[in-house]
Scaffold this motif. Structure first.
Motif, PDB file in Angstrom:
ATOM      1  N   TYR A 251      -2.713  -3.068   2.428  1.00  0.00           N
ATOM      2  CA  TYR A 251      -1.856  -4.160   2.405  1.00  0.00           C
ATOM      3  C   TYR A 251      -3.706  -4.328   1.652  1.00  0.00           C
ATOM      4  N   ASP A 252      -4.755  -3.178   1.330  1.00  0.00           N
ATOM      5  CA  ASP A 252      -5.464  -3.698  -0.027  1.00  0.00           C
ATOM      6  C   ASP A 252      -5.115  -3.379  -0.617  1.00  0.00           C
ATOM      7  N   SER A 253      -5.321  -3.774  -1.740  1.00  0.00           N
ATOM      8  CA  SER A 253      -5.462  -2.697  -3.403  1.00  0.00           C
ATOM      9  C   SER A 253      -6.172  -3.416  -4.474  1.00  0.00           C
ATOM     10  N   TRP A 254      -6.034  -2.722  -5.420  1.00  0.00           N
ATOM     11  CA  TRP A 254      -7.234  -3.077  -6.845  1.00  0.00           C
ATOM     12  C   TRP A 254      -6.375  -3.953  -7.372  1.00  0.00           C
ATOM     13  N   ASP A 255      -7.675  -4.608  -7.075  1.00  0.00           N
ATOM     14  CA  ASP A 255      -7.014  -6.592  -7.669  1.00  0.00           C
ATOM     15  C   ASP A 255      -5.109  -6.524  -7.045  1.00  0.00           C
ATOM     16  N   VAL A 256      -4.554  -7.632  -7.998  1.00  0.00           N
ATOM     17  CA  VAL A 256      -3.507  -7.760  -7.257  1.00  0.00           C
ATOM     18  C   VAL A 256      -2.240  -7.289  -6.996  1.00  0.00           C
ATOM     19  N   GLY A 257      -2.557  -5.510  -7.361  1.00  0.00           N
ATOM     20  CA  GLY A 257      -1.894  -4.815  -6.858  1.00  0.00           C
ATOM     21  C   GLY A 257      -0.533  -5.010  -6.417  1.00  0.00           C
ATOM     22  N   VAL A 258       0.303  -5.215  -7.293  1.00  0.00           N
ATOM     23  CA  VAL A 258       1.680  -5.716  -6.668  1.00  0.00           C
ATOM     24  C   VAL A 258       1.971  -4.586  -6.622  1.00  0.00           C
ATOM     25  N   GLY A 259       2.750  -3.688  -7.782  1.00  0.00           N
ATOM     26  CA  GLY A 259       3.150  -2.510  -7.207  1.00  0.00           C
ATOM     27  C   GLY A 259       2.614  -1.209  -6.403  1.00  0.00           C
ATOM     28  N   ASP A 260       1.565  -1.615  -6.960  1.00  0.00           N
ATOM     29  CA  ASP A 260       0.912  -0.718  -5.477  1.00  0.00           C
ATOM     30  C   ASP A 260      -0.385  -1.643  -3.997  1.00  0.00           C
ATOM     31  N   ASN A 261       0.038  -2.456  -3.384  1.00  0.00           N
ATOM     32  CA  ASN A 261       1.263  -1.865  -2.687  1.00  0.00           C
ATOM     33  C   ASN A 261       1.650  -3.284  -1.455  1.00  0.00           C
TER      34      ASN A 261
END
Length: 586
Positions: A251-261
Motif C-alpha cells: 500500500y506504500d507507493s511512489w507519490d499517490v501511486g494509483v495504478g501501483d498500487n
C-alpha cells in the motif's frame, strides 16, 4: 471448469462502492514518506472495520531508504534527477569524469557477469571494463536497477546516471538486499550515489561523456529503522481454519501511486469484505495483508511478516497470491500473467472461466513484487495480471515498464486517478476472489506437480544441451522421472493424504527452483535461473579449461543437492500413494 453455483454466490457480491472510495482517497494521498504510509494504513483499517471485517495491525520497525531529491550538474547546467531508494546520499555532491557504457539491458537485469554477453564484443575482459569505468561516473540507458548498480560498484565506478527511456523520470530502487538487511546482507548495501534522469537530459549528458566531460551527482536520502503499520485481515474457514491462503500487496507507493498500487489495495479490500460476508461458506481461512516498505524498503514489510510468522507460514499457508497493479486503463490482456508452473493452471483457468475470450499466457515470475516467500516454499501466482495488449502498447509508443497495466505513468507523478479503470478493476477483483476461493474451498489442492516435473525435465535437457557435452545431468533426469512416476500413483489416495503430500512437496520443490539461499533466508533481489544449483552447466562452454574444472566441482555439488531433494519429494509422494493401494478392493 465452469464457475460453480457456490462460487457465483461469492462473485455476485462484488461491488465497486467500497474499493473505488479507497482508490479516490489514495489518489490524493502520497504514500512514500513513513508517516504518510502509516496514515494510509489507517484508511484501510477504517474501511475494514466499517465492513465488519476483523483486522490486526502489526507495527514492526523495518529498514527503509527514503529518497527526497537529486540533481546532476555538468557544463554549467543543472539537470533534474531522482535518486532510487538505497542509493548513497551525497547532499554535497560527488564530482568525477563521465564515461558512457552500452550494454545488453536484459543481461544487466539478470545480474549477468559475462563480459561478452553484457557488451557484445565491444569490451572483451573484466580488466578492460574496470579500466574504462574505474573512478568515473557511469552513464547508461535504462533504469537504476540493483544488478546494474552492483556491477558498476564491482568495476570501480564511483557513481551511476541511469537514462530513462522517456520524458519522465521513474522512481525505483538500487539495492540487491531483499527486505531489512541482516549481518550477511550488509556488505551488499550500495556504496555509490545513483540517479535517474529523463531521456532528453540523458542524451545531453551522454554527449558530454563522449566529449570527455565531467559531472556532479547530488543525492538526498534518509535511511534507518521506521515503525510501519501492517494491516492483516483474517477470514476464518469452517473446516480447516488453521490452513490459509495469503492474498497480499503493497500500500506504500511512489507519490499517490494509483495504478501501483491503490487499485490493488482496493481489490484486496473488496475481497476481504465479500469473504467476510460469506465466511460461513469458506472451508479454509484466508489472510489478506497490506505491506509497507515495498518501494523504500525493497519489500521490507512482506519480508518482516515472512520472518515473524515463518513457522505458521511453513506449517499452514497453502499459497500466496500477489495483488499488484490490477484495474488499470487499457489493461484488457492477461498475456504476462505471473505464475509458478504448478500454479499456472489455476491462474489461467480462473481468468478463462470469467473472461472466456481473454488472451492468457503465464510466465515465470522474476525476483520481485513481494515474492518474499520463495525460500519457505509457497505455491505462488499473480504479481502483475491484467496488462495492455502488446499491439496497443506499441501503437502508443510505450516502452516496457513493470506495473500500472503497462502505462508508462508507472513510478512517476503521473500515476494518478486517470490510470484506474472502474470496469477493469471490477473484472480483476472477481479474478482475485475466485482464485482465492479455488484454493480455500478445494477438495484437493489445485497444484500440478507433474507440470513442474515437466518443467524440470525441460530445464535439465536445456542445460545439458548447452553444456556441449561437458555436463552429465542424467542423475537429475532420473530423479525427475521417478518423482513423476510416483505422482501418477497419487490420484487414488484420500484427499487428506493428497493434500498433505501436495503441501509438503511445495516446501521442497519451490525453493529448489527459485532460490539459491537456505530456507528461512531471503535471496538477493536479482533473477534466479530455473534449478539454479545446476545452472552452471550451461555456462561451462564459455569458460577457459581451468575454470571449467572448478565449475565441474560446483555442478557436482549442485546436482547432489537437486537429486537428494527430488528423492525426498518422491518418498513423500510414495507414502501418500501407498494409502491409495490400501484403499483398493482386493
Amino acid at each position: 471448469m465452469p464457475v460453480s453455483a457456490a462460487e457465483k454466490a461469492f462473485l455476485d457480491h462484488v461491488s465497486l462502492d467500497l474499493p473505488w472510495d479507497l482508490v479516490t482517497t489514495f489518489a490524493g494521498m502520497p504514500r512514500w514518506k513513513p508517516d504518510d504510509v502509516n496514515g494510509a494504513a489507517e484508511e484501510i483499517v477504517a474501511r475494514l472495520k466499517g465492513a465488519g471485517v476483523p483486522v490486526e495491525v502489526h507495527q514492526p520497525e523495518i529498514y527503509l531508504s527514503v529518497p527526497f531529491d537529486a540533481s546532476v550538474s555538468a557544463n554549467g547546467t543543472t539537470y533534474r534527477a531522482k535518486p532510487p531508494s538505497s542509493a548513497v546520499s551525497v547532499p554535497g555532491g560527488l564530482t568525477a569524469p563521465l564515461v558512457r557504457l552500452q550494454a545488453n539491458p536484459k543481461a544487466l537485469r539478470s545480474y549477468n557477469r559475462d563480459v561478452a554477453t553484457l557488451f557484445g564484443g565491444s569490451i572483451k575482459s573484466v580488466e578492460e571494463v574496470k579500466e574504462k569505468v574505474g573512478g568515473k561516473i557511469v552513464i547508461m540507458s535504462g533504469f537504476g536497477n540493483p544488478a546494474l548498480t552492483s556491477l558498476i560498484e564491482e568495476w570501480g565506478g564511483v557513481g551511476l546516471i541511469a537514462v530513462n527511456p522517456g520524458v519522465d523520470i521513474h522512481w525505483g530502487t538500487c539495492t540487491t538486499i531483499w527486505g531489512s538487511p541482516d549481518l550477511h546482507d550488509l556488505p551488499r548495501k550500495p556504496k555509490i550515489p545513483v540517479v535517474a534522469v529523463n531521456n532528453p537530459d540523458g542524451q545531453a549528458l551522454m554527449a558530454l561523456a563522449d566529449a570527455g566531460g565531467e559531472a556532479t551527482i547530488r543525492t538526498v536520502l534518509e535511511e534507518g529503522w521506521y515503525p510501519q503499520k501492517i494491516p492483516v485481515a483474517t477470514i476464518p474457514g469452517t473446516e480447516e481454519p488453521e490452513k490459509f491462503v495469503l492474498l497480499h500487496g503493497h500500500y506504500d507507493s511512489w507519490d499517490v501511486g494509483v495504478g501501483d498500487n491503490a487499485t490493488g489495495d482496493a481489490c484486496m479490500l473488496e475481497v476481504a469484505r465479500v469473504l467476510w460476508k460469506n465466511r460461513a461458506s469458506l472451508k479454509r481461512s484466508v489472510k489478506i495483508a497490506w505491506w509497507p516498505g515495498h518501494s523504500t524498503g525493497r519489500y521490507a514489510g512482506s519480508t518482516w511478516f515472512t520472518d515473524a510468522f515463518a513457522q505458521d507460514l511453513d506449517e499452514n499457508c497453502l499459497a500466496q497470491i500477489n495483488c499488484d497493479s490490477p484495474g488499470c486503463r487499457w489493461a484488457t490482456s492477461y498475456h504476462e500473467t505471473r505464475a509458478f508452473t504448478e500454479s499456472a493452471a489455476i491462474a489461467s483457468n480462473v481468468i478463462h472461466d470469467l473472461l472466456p475470450d481473454a488472451d492468457v499466457k503465464t510466465m515465470r515470475p522474476p525476483q520481485a513484487g513481494d515474492y518474499s516467500f520463495n525460500n519457505i516454499g509457497l505455491p505462488s501466482f499473480f504479481m502483475l495480471s491484467s496488462t495492455m495488449p502488446e499491439a496497443l502498447r506499441h501503437e502508443k509508443g510505450y516502452y516496457d515498464v513493470s506495473g500500472c497495466g503497462a502505462n508508462i505513468a508507472w513510478h512517476t507523478e503521473n500515476d494518478t486517478l486517470e490510470i484506474a479503470d472502474r470496469d477493469i478493476l471490477l473484472k480483476d477483483m472477481r479474478i482475485y476472489l475466485l482464485s482465492v476461493l479455488r484454493i480455500a474451498n478445494a477438495e484437493v489442492l489445485p497444484f500440478d506437480w507433474t507440470a513442474t516435473c515437466d518443467e524440470f525435465a525441460a530445464t535439465i535437457g536445456r542445460y545439458e544441451a548447452a553444456s556441449s557435452g561437458l555436463a552429465d545431468l542424467s542423475p537429475s533426469r532420473a530423479a525427475v522421472d521417478a518423482l513423476r512416476a510416483a505422482l501418477a500413483g497419487l490420484s487414488g489416495a484420500p484427499a487428506s493424504a493428497r493434500n498433505a503430500a501436495i503441501h509438503a512437496l511445495s516446501r521442497i520443490l519451490v525453493p529448489l527452483n527459485y532460490t539459491r539461499e537456505p530456507r528461512f533466508t531471503h535471496d538477493p533481489a536479482y533473477t534466479v535461473p530455473p534449478l539454479p544449483t545446476i545452472a552452471v552447466a550451461a555456462e561451462m562452454p564459455g569458460m577457459d579449461p581451468a575454470m571449467q574444472r572448478f565449475a565441474a566441482v560446483e555442478l557436482m555439488r549442485g546436482q547432489n543437492r537437486l537429486v537428494a531433494a527430488l528423492r525426498a519429494a518422491t518418498r513423500i509422494v510414495e507414502a501418500a500413494g501407498a494409502q491409495a493401494r490400501v484403499l483398493q478392493p482386493a
